[in-house]
Design an enzyme around this catalytic site. Structure first.
Site, short mmCIF file in Angstrom:
data_model
loop_
_atom_site.label_atom_id
_atom_site.label_comp_id
_atom_site.label_asym_id
_atom_site.label_seq_id
_atom_site.Cartn_x
_atom_site.Cartn_y
_atom_site.Cartn_z
N LYS A 109 0.84 -1.20 0.00
CA LYS A 109 0.00 0.00 0.00
C LYS A 109 0.88 1.25 0.00
O LYS A 109 0.67 2.19 -0.77
CB LYS A 109 -0.93 -0.01 1.24
CG LYS A 109 -2.03 -1.07 1.14
CD LYS A 109 -2.74 -1.34 2.48
CE LYS A 109 -3.80 -2.45 2.29
NZ LYS A 109 -4.47 -2.84 3.52
N GLN A 111 -4.28 -1.56 9.71
CA GLN A 111 -4.31 -2.90 9.10
C GLN A 111 -4.92 -3.92 10.06
O GLN A 111 -4.54 -3.99 11.23
CB GLN A 111 -2.87 -3.30 8.70
CG GLN A 111 -2.78 -4.62 7.95
CD GLN A 111 -3.41 -4.56 6.56
OE1 GLN A 111 -3.52 -3.49 5.95
NE2 GLN A 111 -3.85 -5.69 6.05
N ASP A 152 -10.68 3.02 4.50
CA ASP A 152 -11.14 1.63 4.41
C ASP A 152 -12.66 1.57 4.27
O ASP A 152 -13.22 0.54 3.90
CB ASP A 152 -10.77 0.87 5.69
CG ASP A 152 -9.51 0.04 5.54
OD1 ASP A 152 -9.28 -0.48 4.43
OD2 ASP A 152 -8.78 -0.11 6.53
N1 GUN Z 1 -6.98 -6.81 6.28
C1 GUN Z 1 -7.40 -7.53 5.21
N2 GUN Z 1 -8.01 -6.72 4.32
C2 GUN Z 1 -7.97 -5.47 4.84
C3 GUN Z 1 -8.44 -4.21 4.38
O1 GUN Z 1 -9.03 -4.06 3.31
N3 GUN Z 1 -8.18 -3.15 5.21
C4 GUN Z 1 -7.55 -3.29 6.40
N4 GUN Z 1 -7.38 -2.20 7.14
N5 GUN Z 1 -7.11 -4.45 6.86
C5 GUN Z 1 -7.32 -5.52 6.07
#
Ligand code: GUN
Length: 277
Positions: A49, A93, A116
Site C-alpha cells: 500500500k 491494518q 477503508d
Molecule cells: N486486512 C485484510 N483486508 C484489509 C483491508 O481491506 N483493510 C484493512 N485495514 N485491513 C485488512
C-alpha cells in the site's frame, strides 16, 4: 474459452486516472498506514500500500508499532492523526492483536479519513445509498466487473462469505447496481444449491478450493477474493476446475488483489478532495 479478468490491467487504468487528478491538485494527499506487530501477510500488504502510494507521488508512511501496543496507545495515535490537518487517510491494518478491540479502533478513526470505509457512519451511508468512502475490495470488484463489461442489473449474484470487509459491503454495492443479491455463509443449508443459482458468484471465505465445479452454473461469472498459502503457492477459494464452466473468472493471484490497493489510493484522493475542498 472463459475470459480471464486480471486486476493489474484494471488497476493500471485507475492509476493513470489518479495520476491525472493528482497533477491538478495544489496539495499532496497524505496516507498513514498503521500496523501492529509483524504478521507476515500484514507486513507485505502494508508495504505494498505504502509503495504504490509513493509511486503515485503521494505522501505515505507506514507507522509500525509493536504487537504489545496497548489499545489506549493506539487510540491516542489515531486521535493525533485525526487532528493532523496534513493527513487525509488513515488505515489500521487488520487483524489486530487480541487485546485490542477492533470495533473501538475503527470507530475512533474520523469518518472523513476512513479510507477503508469501515466506520459505522460510512457503513450506514453505504447501505443508505449515499456517497461515501467505499470499502476497497468490494469497490475494486465492481470496478473490475464494469471494466470487463459484466452486466449486473437484474442478475442473480451470490456472495459466499459475510465479512465486514468484503461480503457485507459488496452486497450493498451489488444491490445499488440492481443485482438480486444472496449472501451465503458457513450456516447456509445446501450451499451448492444456492451457488448454482448464481450468474455472478463471489467467493470470500479464505478456504482453498472451497468452491468446486459442481457448485457452479455453466456460464457463471466467478470472482475469487480468497487468497491462501498452500505450500509455496497462493490459491483462491474457487477450484481451477470450476473456471472451465465459467464465462469469466478472476485468477489467484493477479485477479481481485491488485484492485484493493488501487481503490485505497482512489479513496485517499477522494478523502483529500472532500476535506480540502
Ligand atoms: N486486512 C485484510 N483486508 C484489509 C483491508 O481491506 N483493510 C484493512 N485495514 N485491513 C485488512
Amino acid at each position: 474459452m472463459p475470459l480471464e479478468m486480471r486486476g493489474h490491467a484494471v488497476a493500471r487504468a485507475l492509476y493513470d486516472e489518479l495520476r491525472e487528478v493528482l497533477a491538478g491538485l495544489s496539495y499532496t494527499p497524505a496516507l498513514r498506514v498503521v500496523r501492529l506487530g509483524d504478521d507476515p501477510a500484514s507486513v507485505s500488504y502494508t508495504r505494498l500500500k505504502d509503495k504504490r502510494a509513493r509511486e503515485l507521488g503521494m505522501d505515505s508512511q507506514v507507522i509500525a508499532l509493536p504487537a504489545s501496543t496497548s489499545e489506549a496507545e493506539l487510540l491516542g495515535l489515531i486521535d493525533e492523526l485525526n487532528a493532523d490537518d496534513g493527513v487525509d487517510g488513515i488505515l489500521v491494518q487488520l487483524p489486530l492483536p487480541e487485546h485490542v478491540d477492533e470495533g473501538r479502533v475503527i470507530e475512533a478513526i474520523s469518518p472523513a479519513k476512513d479510507v477503508d470505509g469501515f466506520h459505522p457512519y460510512n457503513v450506514g451511508r453505504l447501505w443508505a445509498g449515499k456517497e461515501t468512502l467505499e470499502p476497497c475490495t468490494p469497490a475494486g470488484i465492481i470496478r473490475m466487473l464494469d471494466h470487463y463489461g459484466i452486466e449486473l442489473e437484474g442478475r442473480e449474484a451470490v456472495i459466499v462469505g459475510r465479512s465486514n470487509i468484503v461480503g457485507k459491503p459488496l452486497a450493498a454495492l451489488l444491490l445499488r447496481r440492481n443485482a438480486t443479491v444472496t449472501v451465503a455463509h458457513s450456516r447456509t443449508r445446501d450451499l451448492a444449491a444456492v451457488t448454482r443459482r448464481a450468474e455472478v458468484l463471489v467467493a470470500a471465505v479464505g478456504r482453498p478450493g472451497f468452491i468446486g465445479p459442481e457448485m457452479v452454473a455453466e456460464g457463471a461469472v466467478l470472482v475469487d477474493v480468497g487468497i491462501s498459502r498452500v505450500g509455496d503457492e497462493l490459491v483462491g477459494d474457487i477450484a481451477p476446475a470450476a473456471h472451465e464452466k465459467s464465462s469469466a473468472y478472476t485468477p489467484v493471484p493477479g485477479g481481485v488483489g491488485p484492485m484493493t490497493v488501487a481503490m485505497l489510493l482512489a479513496n485517499t484522493v477522494r478523502a483529500a478532495r472532500r476535506r480540502r475542498g
